[in-house]
Scaffold this active site. Structure first.
Site, PDB file in Angstrom:
ATOM      1  N   GLU A   1       0.886  -1.176   0.000  1.00 43.94           N
ATOM      2  CA  GLU A   1       0.000   0.000   0.000  1.00 43.94           C
ATOM      3  C   GLU A   1       0.917   1.217   0.000  1.00 43.94           C
ATOM      4  OE1 GLU A   1      -3.032  -0.016  -0.489  1.00 43.94           O
ATOM      5  OE2 GLU A   1      -3.726  -2.006   0.062  1.00 43.94           O
TER       6      GLU A   1
ATOM      7  N   CYS B   1      -2.306   9.121   2.802  1.00 46.15           N
ATOM      8  CA  CYS B   1      -2.023   8.535   1.483  1.00 46.15           C
ATOM      9  C   CYS B   1      -3.113   8.903   0.499  1.00 46.15           C
ATOM     10  CB  CYS B   1      -1.859   7.025   1.593  1.00 46.15           C
ATOM     11  SG  CYS B   1      -3.307   6.200   2.272  1.00 46.15           S
TER      12      CYS B   1
HETATM   13  P1  NAD Z   1       8.544   4.737   4.346  1.00 50.68           P
HETATM   14  O1  NAD Z   1       8.430   3.918   3.119  1.00 50.68           O
HETATM   15  O2  NAD Z   1       9.736   5.580   4.525  1.00 50.68           O
HETATM   16  O3  NAD Z   1       8.468   3.815   5.648  1.00 50.68           O
HETATM   17  C1  NAD Z   1       7.374   2.940   5.883  1.00 50.68           C
HETATM   18  C2  NAD Z   1       7.855   1.804   6.771  1.00 50.68           C
HETATM   19  O4  NAD Z   1       8.737   0.965   6.026  1.00 50.68           O
HETATM   20  C3  NAD Z   1       8.638   2.225   8.010  1.00 50.68           C
HETATM   21  O5  NAD Z   1       8.285   1.383   9.075  1.00 50.68           O
HETATM   22  C4  NAD Z   1      10.084   1.995   7.583  1.00 50.68           C
HETATM   23  O6  NAD Z   1      10.955   1.805   8.682  1.00 50.68           O
HETATM   24  C5  NAD Z   1       9.944   0.746   6.756  1.00 50.68           C
HETATM   25  N1  NAD Z   1      10.992   0.527   5.744  1.00 50.68           N
HETATM   26  C6  NAD Z   1      11.689   1.449   5.029  1.00 50.68           C
HETATM   27  N2  NAD Z   1      12.507   0.839   4.147  1.00 50.68           N
HETATM   28  C7  NAD Z   1      12.313  -0.496   4.292  1.00 50.68           C
HETATM   29  C8  NAD Z   1      12.829  -1.656   3.631  1.00 50.68           C
HETATM   30  N3  NAD Z   1      13.737  -1.573   2.657  1.00 50.68           N
HETATM   31  N4  NAD Z   1      12.369  -2.871   4.022  1.00 50.68           N
HETATM   32  C9  NAD Z   1      11.426  -2.979   4.986  1.00 50.68           C
HETATM   33  N5  NAD Z   1      10.898  -1.925   5.654  1.00 50.68           N
HETATM   34  C10 NAD Z   1      11.336  -0.699   5.295  1.00 50.68           C
HETATM   35  O7  NAD Z   1       7.194   5.586   4.397  1.00 50.68           O
HETATM   36  P2  NAD Z   1       6.785   6.715   5.448  1.00 50.68           P
HETATM   37  O8  NAD Z   1       7.572   7.943   5.140  1.00 50.68           O
HETATM   38  O9  NAD Z   1       6.798   6.145   6.826  1.00 50.68           O
HETATM   39  O10 NAD Z   1       5.243   6.925   5.047  1.00 50.68           O
HETATM   40  C11 NAD Z   1       4.816   7.813   4.065  1.00 50.68           C
HETATM   41  C12 NAD Z   1       4.456   7.075   2.786  1.00 50.68           C
HETATM   42  O11 NAD Z   1       3.503   6.043   3.061  1.00 50.68           O
HETATM   43  C13 NAD Z   1       3.767   7.998   1.795  1.00 50.68           C
HETATM   44  O12 NAD Z   1       4.256   7.761   0.504  1.00 50.68           O
HETATM   45  C14 NAD Z   1       2.299   7.577   1.887  1.00 50.68           C
HETATM   46  O13 NAD Z   1       1.524   7.864   0.754  1.00 50.68           O
HETATM   47  C15 NAD Z   1       2.430   6.123   2.124  1.00 50.68           C
HETATM   48  N6  NAD Z   1       1.189   5.592   2.691  1.00 50.68           N
HETATM   49  C16 NAD Z   1       0.419   4.774   1.915  1.00 50.68           C
HETATM   50  C17 NAD Z   1      -0.806   4.291   2.408  1.00 50.68           C
HETATM   51  C18 NAD Z   1      -1.675   3.382   1.596  1.00 50.68           C
HETATM   52  O14 NAD Z   1      -2.530   2.721   2.185  1.00 50.68           O
HETATM   53  N7  NAD Z   1      -1.519   3.303   0.293  1.00 50.68           N
HETATM   54  C19 NAD Z   1      -1.205   4.650   3.695  1.00 50.68           C
HETATM   55  C20 NAD Z   1      -0.389   5.501   4.447  1.00 50.68           C
HETATM   56  C21 NAD Z   1       0.819   5.956   3.935  1.00 50.68           C
END
Ligand code: NAD
Length: 466
Positions: A238, A272
């Site tokens: 997501e 999001c």
């Molecule tokens: P992010 O991708 O930086 O981090 C999300 C999570 O992934 C964190 O827990 C992080 O520690 C972990 N992570 C990062 N790299 C990883 C890897 N290589 N392997 C495994 N885990 C890893 O995102 P963010 O800055 O925390 O959140 C914002 C983003 O999330 C925005 O782009 C937003 O649109 C998206 N988002 C999407 C939805 C949806 O349902 N589509 C909902 C909420 C947020």
């Protein structure tokens, strides 16, 4: 207050810690444990050891219902903690937690469908449901509670065991929920490991994990998909969105303005599925802009703990840098900043709601996901032009159409390339309705039967006709 990991049903104190900052004050106010590789290995072993028993247990629903009750009992206390680490107004934090309470109850009460195939040419088969195994659930910092529960509840109902890793910006409420559910779920069924991206990477690439469900940015989603491909793990991604709202000239500006405004600026735009691009038909453009400007200028920006606050701070220093640079880029390309436009002086990551007009469609604020309180507003004459621009990106999470003519709105909705389209609203979700993104906004679905099925393996058993 000491925050602890949950591993194998026990509270585990970390050997290393990291600070959690309150975005309204920029002060570190708590320490969270940084899970080590050893902690991860222990959580994996506990998840594997509890898998067979949990998959067979007849009381999974009762346990989920009890989790729902316990969470409800702590909702007010946890909402305050969520506001401190995330920044959102306390009533939005409470709304998020009570939403999670409802999602847990929904899954606790939802029947698991049984499938039997009987064909005209005499084939008979039963389709049996089996859990996938150990699930890694990874969450971002904008809605850490509800997004975790969207994963945990159907995964546990389907008989899987789960290891949950929250964002390093917002680990505390999740750790507390781990502590709360520790008293309800058998040891190993749900572990909670806080830490940075590195523990997320180690978790998703662990060979014992069979399914990875990540909510986060597109770059993280792609990295996870690459790592999961190695062992053909199941993935649900997501990811980011750049939702367009298309407003037709027969809409009533005064009536729709508040919904459009909060569809874009709720949680300081860090949603999001927020409205991230607004396309307005020329005839009502001036009237809608006037209404939006009025709301923006009257919205109270402040610490989420203050009950009068409408919009809290951005969550972290990177976010405020990003929003500032996207607005600067728009300004340099000749856009008009109608209101807002720069960081508020003083401490806290405060950025006022910002409306941007006259913007070049190629500006970063239009092309990229801003994930913050700056909304580009573009005029159009012909709806075909708006549809083509709405679809003209790699994103495909959501979109909306606003019109007094529902048939016309649905006709346009059917042409938008995204996972969810709303008519005369933006952002509604429900645990029974599938939610997911097309194109780069995601892979697979959460919620609804499709969400449940993503935590399920199917076994077809052919039997002779009786
Ligand atoms: P992010 O991708 O930086 O981090 C999300 C999570 O992934 C964190 O827990 C992080 O520690 C972990 N992570 C990062 N790299 C990883 C890897 N290589 N392997 C495994 N885990 C890893 O995102 P963010 O800055 O925390 O959140 C914002 C983003 O999330 C925005 O782009 C937003 O649109 C998206 N988002 C999407 C939805 C949806 O349902 N589509 C909902 C909420 C947020």
């Amino acid at each position: 207050m000491i925050y602890e990991l949950t591993i194998g049903g026990e509270a585990v104190q970390g050997e290393d810690f990291f600070s959690v900052t309150n975005p309204a004050t920029e002060q570190a106010f708590a320490e969270a444990p940084r899970a080590s590789r050893h902690d991860l290995d222990r959580a994996i072993i506990a998840a594997q050891e509890s898998s067979a028993d949990w998959a067979r247990r007849p009381d999974r629903r009762e346990r989920l219902l009890e989790c729902s009750k316990r969470l409800k009992g702590q909702a007010v206390k946890l909402a305050k903690l969520l506001t401190q680490e995330q920044g959102k107004p306390c009533r939005e934090a409470l709304e998020e937690i009570l939403g999670a309470v409802r999602v847990l109850r929904h899954w606790a009460e939802r029947p698991l469908p049984e499938e039997q195939v009987q064909t005209a040419d005499g084939v008979r088969a039963f389709v049996q449901r089996r859990p996938v195994g150990v699930v890694a659930a990874i969450t971002p910092w904008n809605y850490p509670v509800i997004l975790a529960i969207w994963k945990i509840a159907p995964a546990l109902l389907a008989g899987n065991t789960v290891i949950l890793k929250p964002s390093p910006y917002t680990p505390l409420t999740t750790l507390e929920i781990g502590a709360l559910f520790r008293e309800v779920l058998p040891p190993g069924v749900l572990s909670v490991l806080s830490g940075g991206n590195e523990i997320g990477e180690a978790l998703v690439s662990h060979p014992a994990v069979r399914k990875v469900s990540v909510t986060g940015s597109i770059s993280t989603g792609k990295a996870v998909a690459r790592s999961a491909a190695e062992e053909l793990k199941r993935v649900t991604l997501e990811l980011g969105g750049n939702d367009a709202a298309i407003v037709l000239e027969d809409a009533d500006p005064a009536r729709i303005a508040p919904e459009i405004f909060w569809g874009a600026f709720k949680n300081c735009g860090q949603v999001c599925l927020a409205i991230k691009r607004l396309y307005v038909q020329a005839r009502i453009y001036p009237a809608l802009l006037k209404e939006l400007k009025h709301i923006a200028e009257n919205a109270r920006l402040g610490d989420g703990l203050d009950t009068k606050t409408d919009i809290g701070p951005l969550n972290n220093a990177n976010q405020i840098k990003r929003i500032s640079s996207l607005v600067d880029d728009a300004r340099e390309r000749g856009a008009h900043i109608i209101t807002g436009g720069k960081r508020r002086d003083g401490s806290g990551y405060f950025f006022p709601p910002t409306l941007v007009t006259g913007i070049d469609e190629r500006a970063l604020l239009v092309q990229e996901e801003q994930f913050g309180p700056a909304l580009p507003i573009m005029q159009f004459n012909d709806a075909r032009e708006a549809i083509s621009k709405a679809n003209g990106t790699d994103f495909g999470l959501g979109g909306s159409v606003w019109s007094a003519n529902l048939a016309r709105a649905r006709e346009i909705a059917a042409q938008l390339e995204c996972g969810t389209v709303w008519v005369n609203q933006h952002g509604t979700t429900h645990p029974e309705v599938p939610f997911g993104g097309t194109k780069w906004s995601g892979l697979g679905y959460e919620n609804g039967l499709r969400g449940l099925d993503s935590y399920t393996e199917f076994r077809a058993v052919y039997v002779p006709n009786a």
